[in-house]
Design a protein around this motif. Structure first.
Motif, PDB file in Angstrom:
ATOM      1  N   HIS A  54       0.805  -1.215   0.000  1.00 16.94           N
ATOM      2  CA  HIS A  54       0.000   0.000   0.000  1.00 16.94           C
ATOM      3  C   HIS A  54       0.841   1.269   0.000  1.00 16.94           C
ATOM      4  CE1 HIS A  54      -3.567  -2.393   0.423  1.00 16.94           C
ATOM      5  NE2 HIS A  54      -3.050  -2.996   1.480  1.00 16.94           N
ATOM      6  N   ILE A  55       2.163   1.140  -0.072  1.00 20.79           N
ATOM      7  CA  ILE A  55       3.017   2.325  -0.090  1.00 20.79           C
ATOM      8  C   ILE A  55       2.806   3.065  -1.402  1.00 20.79           C
ATOM      9  CG2 ILE A  55       5.116   1.341  -1.115  1.00 20.79           C
ATOM     10  CD1 ILE A  55       6.591   2.867   1.258  1.00 20.79           C
ATOM     11  N   ASN A  56       2.835   4.387  -1.321  1.00 20.08           N
ATOM     12  CA  ASN A  56       2.607   5.177  -2.536  1.00 20.08           C
ATOM     13  C   ASN A  56       3.587   6.345  -2.601  1.00 20.08           C
ATOM     14  OD1 ASN A  56       1.532   7.397  -0.978  1.00 20.08           O
ATOM     15  ND2 ASN A  56      -0.387   6.241  -0.817  1.00 20.08           N
ATOM     16  N   ALA A  57       3.571   7.046  -3.714  1.00 22.86           N
ATOM     17  CA  ALA A  57       4.515   8.140  -3.943  1.00 22.86           C
ATOM     18  C   ALA A  57       4.354   9.253  -2.911  1.00 22.86           C
ATOM     19  CB  ALA A  57       4.352   8.685  -5.352  1.00 22.86           C
ATOM     20  N   MET A  58       3.132   9.509  -2.466  1.00 17.02           N
ATOM     21  CA  MET A  58       2.922  10.560  -1.473  1.00 17.02           C
ATOM     22  C   MET A  58       3.621  10.224  -0.158  1.00 17.02           C
ATOM     23  SD  MET A  58      -0.598  12.193   0.079  1.00 17.02           S
ATOM     24  CE  MET A  58      -1.258  12.505  -1.531  1.00 17.02           C
ATOM     25  N   THR A  59       3.504   8.984   0.274  1.00 16.64           N
ATOM     26  CA  THR A  59       4.159   8.537   1.498  1.00 16.64           C
ATOM     27  C   THR A  59       5.672   8.630   1.358  1.00 16.64           C
ATOM     28  OG1 THR A  59       2.344   7.009   1.966  1.00 16.64           O
ATOM     29  CG2 THR A  59       4.437   6.571   3.075  1.00 16.64           C
ATOM     30  N   VAL A  60       6.189   8.168   0.239  1.00 17.90           N
ATOM     31  CA  VAL A  60       7.636   8.205   0.010  1.00 17.90           C
ATOM     32  C   VAL A  60       8.126   9.644  -0.036  1.00 17.90           C
ATOM     33  CG1 VAL A  60       9.478   7.650  -1.636  1.00 17.90           C
ATOM     34  CG2 VAL A  60       7.718   5.945  -1.105  1.00 17.90           C
ATOM     35  N   ASN A  61       7.424  10.509  -0.784  1.00 13.70           N
ATOM     36  CA  ASN A  61       7.820  11.916  -0.865  1.00 13.70           C
ATOM     37  C   ASN A  61       7.801  12.595   0.496  1.00 13.70           C
ATOM     38  OD1 ASN A  61       8.531  12.666  -3.579  1.00 13.70           O
ATOM     39  ND2 ASN A  61       6.412  12.272  -4.146  1.00 13.70           N
ATOM     40  N   SER A  62       6.793  12.298   1.288  1.00 14.85           N
ATOM     41  CA  SER A  62       6.680  12.872   2.630  1.00 14.85           C
ATOM     42  C   SER A  62       7.879  12.464   3.492  1.00 14.85           C
ATOM     43  CB  SER A  62       5.372  12.426   3.270  1.00 14.85           C
ATOM     44  OG  SER A  62       5.317  12.816   4.607  1.00 14.85           O
ATOM     45  N   SER A  63       8.207  11.189   3.455  1.00 12.58           N
ATOM     46  CA  SER A  63       9.349  10.702   4.238  1.00 12.58           C
ATOM     47  C   SER A  63      10.663  11.280   3.722  1.00 12.58           C
ATOM     48  CB  SER A  63       9.408   9.179   4.208  1.00 12.58           C
ATOM     49  OG  SER A  63       8.298   8.639   4.880  1.00 12.58           O
ATOM     50  N   LEU A  64      10.801  11.359   2.416  1.00 17.39           N
ATOM     51  CA  LEU A  64      12.028  11.927   1.837  1.00 17.39           C
ATOM     52  C   LEU A  64      12.199  13.382   2.246  1.00 17.39           C
ATOM     53  CD1 LEU A  64      11.953  10.338  -1.712  1.00 17.39           C
ATOM     54  CD2 LEU A  64      13.644   9.894   0.084  1.00 17.39           C
ATOM     55  N   HIS A  65      11.096  14.117   2.339  1.00 16.28           N
ATOM     56  CA  HIS A  65      11.151  15.508   2.772  1.00 16.28           C
ATOM     57  C   HIS A  65      11.688  15.595   4.210  1.00 16.28           C
ATOM     58  CE1 HIS A  65      10.110  19.735   3.089  1.00 16.28           C
ATOM     59  NE2 HIS A  65       9.495  19.458   4.224  1.00 16.28           N
ATOM     60  N   VAL A  66      11.176  14.738   5.086  1.00 17.75           N
ATOM     61  CA  VAL A  66      11.650  14.698   6.473  1.00 17.75           C
ATOM     62  C   VAL A  66      13.136  14.330   6.504  1.00 17.75           C
ATOM     63  CG1 VAL A  66      11.454  13.460   8.676  1.00 17.75           C
ATOM     64  CG2 VAL A  66       9.389  14.170   7.444  1.00 17.75           C
ATOM     65  N   PHE A  67      13.504  13.302   5.754  1.00 15.47           N
ATOM     66  CA  PHE A  67      14.899  12.859   5.731  1.00 15.47           C
ATOM     67  C   PHE A  67      15.820  13.956   5.192  1.00 15.47           C
ATOM     68  CE2 PHE A  67      13.397   8.217   4.932  1.00 15.47           C
ATOM     69  CZ  PHE A  67      12.929   8.134   6.243  1.00 15.47           C
ATOM     70  N   LYS A  68      15.356  14.675   4.195  1.00  9.14           N
ATOM     71  CA  LYS A  68      16.167  15.752   3.609  1.00  9.14           C
ATOM     72  C   LYS A  68      16.391  16.853   4.644  1.00  9.14           C
ATOM     73  CE  LYS A  68      16.229  19.071  -0.131  1.00  9.14           C
ATOM     74  NZ  LYS A  68      15.419  19.786  -1.082  1.00  9.14           N
ATOM     75  N   GLN A  69      15.353  17.209   5.374  1.00  8.72           N
ATOM     76  CA  GLN A  69      15.472  18.254   6.393  1.00  8.72           C
ATOM     77  C   GLN A  69      16.434  17.843   7.512  1.00  8.72           C
ATOM     78  OE1 GLN A  69      11.917  20.377   7.465  1.00  8.72           O
ATOM     79  NE2 GLN A  69      12.434  21.389   5.540  1.00  8.72           N
ATOM     80  N   LEU A  70      16.527  16.547   7.775  1.00  5.02           N
ATOM     81  CA  LEU A  70      17.438  16.036   8.800  1.00  5.02           C
ATOM     82  C   LEU A  70      18.852  15.815   8.261  1.00  5.02           C
ATOM     83  CD1 LEU A  70      15.125  13.403  10.535  1.00  5.02           C
ATOM     84  CD2 LEU A  70      15.901  15.580  11.485  1.00  5.02           C
ATOM     85  N   GLY A  71      19.031  15.991   6.965  1.00  2.80           N
ATOM     86  CA  GLY A  71      20.343  15.773   6.364  1.00  2.80           C
ATOM     87  C   GLY A  71      20.662  14.309   6.124  1.00  2.80           C
ATOM     88  N   LEU A  72      19.618  13.471   6.046  1.00  2.00           N
ATOM     89  CA  LEU A  72      19.827  12.032   5.870  1.00  2.00           C
ATOM     90  C   LEU A  72      19.858  11.620   4.409  1.00  2.00           C
ATOM     91  CD1 LEU A  72      17.471  10.690   8.673  1.00  2.00           C
ATOM     92  CD2 LEU A  72      19.901  11.250   8.817  1.00  2.00           C
TER      93      LEU A  72
END
Length: 91
Positions: A54-72
């Protein structure tokens, strides 16, 4: 192993910032840290959908945004192509 070391540092950074580590976010981080190069959201969704159908692009994009802000993760914009992401070196 360096990949596992970097992944553990990324997970520690998330815990230190009180970011919820869902199973999908952990799988996404594991996928990114196992890759040797940049990857797209589409590729990530296809790889993770085996375990998380059930994973989708919105979920992935949301997580990537968080990871980017953390420098991950690092984000690469390519003219005429989708954004690409790779794990940032944490050590």
């Amino acid at each position: 192993m360096m990949i596992q070391h970097d992944l553990n540092l990324a997970l520690q950074k998330m815990r230190a910032k009180n970011i919820t580590l869902t199973p999908q976010r952990r799988a996404l981080l594991e996928y990114l840290y196992a890759q040797g190069s940049y990857t797209t959201v589409k590729d990530i969704c296809e790889a993770l959908s085996v375990k998380y159908p059930h994973i989708n692009a919105m979920t992935v994009n949301s997580s990537l945004h968080v990871f980017k802000q953390l420098g991950l993760v690092n984000e690469l914009a390519v003219i005429g192509a989708s954004l690409r992401y790779e794990a940032a070196i944490c050590s």
